[in-house]
Write a protein that holds these residues in place. Structure first.
Motif, PDB file in Angstrom:
ATOM      1  N   GLU A   1       0.857  -1.194   0.000  1.00 48.92           N
ATOM      2  CA  GLU A   1       0.000   0.000   0.000  1.00 48.92           C
ATOM      3  C   GLU A   1       0.885   1.233   0.000  1.00 48.92           C
ATOM      4  N   GLY A   2       0.297   2.388  -0.338  1.00 50.39           N
ATOM      5  CA  GLY A   2       1.075   3.625  -0.293  1.00 50.39           C
ATOM      6  C   GLY A   2       0.385   4.770  -1.015  1.00 50.39           C
ATOM      7  N   TRP A   3       0.908   5.971  -0.796  1.00 50.90           N
ATOM      8  CA  TRP A   3       0.349   7.180  -1.424  1.00 50.90           C
ATOM      9  C   TRP A   3       0.968   7.385  -2.797  1.00 50.90           C
TER      10      TRP A   3
ATOM     11  N   LEU B   1      -0.297   7.270 -12.686  1.00 49.24           N
ATOM     12  CA  LEU B   1       0.123   7.431 -11.285  1.00 49.24           C
ATOM     13  C   LEU B   1       1.549   7.936 -11.216  1.00 49.24           C
ATOM     14  N   MET B   2       1.753   8.906 -10.340  1.00 49.16           N
ATOM     15  CA  MET B   2       3.055   9.560 -10.284  1.00 49.16           C
ATOM     16  C   MET B   2       3.600   9.561  -8.860  1.00 49.16           C
ATOM     17  N   SER B   3       4.934   9.532  -8.757  1.00 49.01           N
ATOM     18  CA  SER B   3       5.587   9.686  -7.452  1.00 49.01           C
ATOM     19  C   SER B   3       6.871  10.470  -7.656  1.00 49.01           C
ATOM     20  N   GLY B   4       7.203  11.294  -6.677  1.00 52.12           N
ATOM     21  CA  GLY B   4       8.439  12.067  -6.756  1.00 52.12           C
ATOM     22  C   GLY B   4       9.649  11.251  -6.337  1.00 52.12           C
ATOM     23  N   ASP B   5       9.405  10.017  -5.903  1.00 54.52           N
ATOM     24  CA  ASP B   5      10.486   9.155  -5.410  1.00 54.52           C
ATOM     25  C   ASP B   5      10.734   8.032  -6.412  1.00 54.52           C
ATOM     26  N   GLN B   6      11.937   8.068  -7.008  1.00 58.56           N
ATOM     27  CA  GLN B   6      12.311   7.082  -8.045  1.00 58.56           C
ATOM     28  C   GLN B   6      12.201   5.643  -7.529  1.00 58.56           C
TER      29      GLN B   6
END
Length: 320
Positions: free
Chosen positions: A220-222, A300-305
């Motif tokens: 799970e996660g944002w 879906l996007m994340s700022g953390d590679q």
């Protein structure tokens, strides 16, 4: 060859000695439960026989099997001792199957049964217990099973394949490994059930059914949802299971009943999903994933590679 044999023999003797020493310690701890709990409780009748059986399972039989093993080890009969012990290994599997129910019943009896509560407290204050509680001693057989696996592998590795004991040890290692897998399987299933239950409780209302047989929790996660039209990014909490992907958002912080819960926005079945990494292949800042379903595409996007890479791996594995 002689040097190698001598080295093997030294390591083997060391392992056999350690196995015996730890077996004595294990027996002492089991003895506390058998002597100060099982035997006395049987005599006093504080607990009904069925309740006693549920809490302690096959612990007495496990104790007897270990006692016989330690006698063999003391006499240096390693092969025959382990061969005999393997016939009792199933007890550990049954003990693992029963452990969850055992803990549940123990808690229930401590809540309802005043005389048992007093008895337990009194027994645990004995000097032999050294401050340990019954709850600390009940998982011991499963911890010991894990140790057996390592001891036996070490013994096998340092036994000459031409020796008479090699076959017996190899058989014992196979036997222990099978029971260990059985126990690990039980533990994984239990942990998975707890995760499913936790997520179910996090979700507002009962519309989304998380607790389904055969479903496995993965992660799970944002993540940020990129809308198709030029609206702003939406931060959402996602739950990934073996067959579905759930998108949720936090309930209003002032909601009288659900302020700390999550509202389910969509449930995506994974059997028709295609996962692509749009960017995030190079050492850029974060990344973007595309999830294509028959009637919807999710960006879906994340700022953390690292996070995006982990999600990509988990999603592709789940879809596969």
């Amino acid at each position: 060859v002689e040097e190698q044999r001598a080295r093997w023999e030294r390591k083997r003797s060391r392992t056999a000695k350690e196995l015996l020493e730890t077996e004595h310690k294990y027996l002492e701890q089991l003895d506390l439960v058998v002597t100060f709990f099982v035997t006395i409780l049987k005599a006093k009748g504080t607990l009904k026989p069925a309740v006693l059986e549920t809490i302690f399972g096959p612990l007495e039989s496990i104790y007897s099997a270990s006692h016989v093993l330690s006698l063999h080890l003391e006499r240096g009969n390693l092969g025959p001792g382990l061969e005999n012990f393997c016939q009792n290994l199933e007890l550990y599997g049954h003990y693992a199957e029963n452990l969850e129910q055992a803990n549940k019943t123990l808690k229930e009896q401590l809540r309802k049964n005043k005389s048992f509560r007093r008895f337990k407290k009194l027994q645990e204050t004995r000097p032999q217990f050294q401050g340990r509680k019954l709850e600390d001693l009940l998982p011991l057989p499963l911890q010991r099973l894990h140790q057996y696996k390592h001891f036996l592998r070490d013994l096998l590795e340092n036994t000459s394949p031409d020796s008479a004991e090699y076959q017996k040890l190899a058989k014992a290692v196979k036997c222990i490994s099978e029971v260990s897998r059985w126990v690990q399987d039980i533990i994984h299933k239990r942990e998975n059930s707890l995760q499913l239950l936790r997520v179910q409780k996090l979700l507002k209302g009962q519309k989304t059914q998380v607790l389904t047989p055969g479903r496995w929790y993965i992660r799970e996660g944002w993540l940020l949802v990129v809308p198709s039209k030029g609206e702003e990014l939406k931060r959402r909490m996602f739950f990934l299971f073996s067959d579905i992907f759930i998108a949720t958002k936090p309930c209003h912080p002032l909601h009288p009943l659900s302020s700390n819960k999550l509202a389910c926005q969509a449930v995506y079945p994974l059997h028709q999903c295609v996962v692509d990494k749009v960017f995030g292949h190079t050492q850029s800042q974060g990344g973007l994933l595309s999830l294509s379903f028959p009637h919807k595409t999710l960006l879906l996007m994340s700022g953390d590679q690292q996070d995006i890479n982990d999600w990509y791996r988990s999603l592709t594995t789940a879809v596969r």
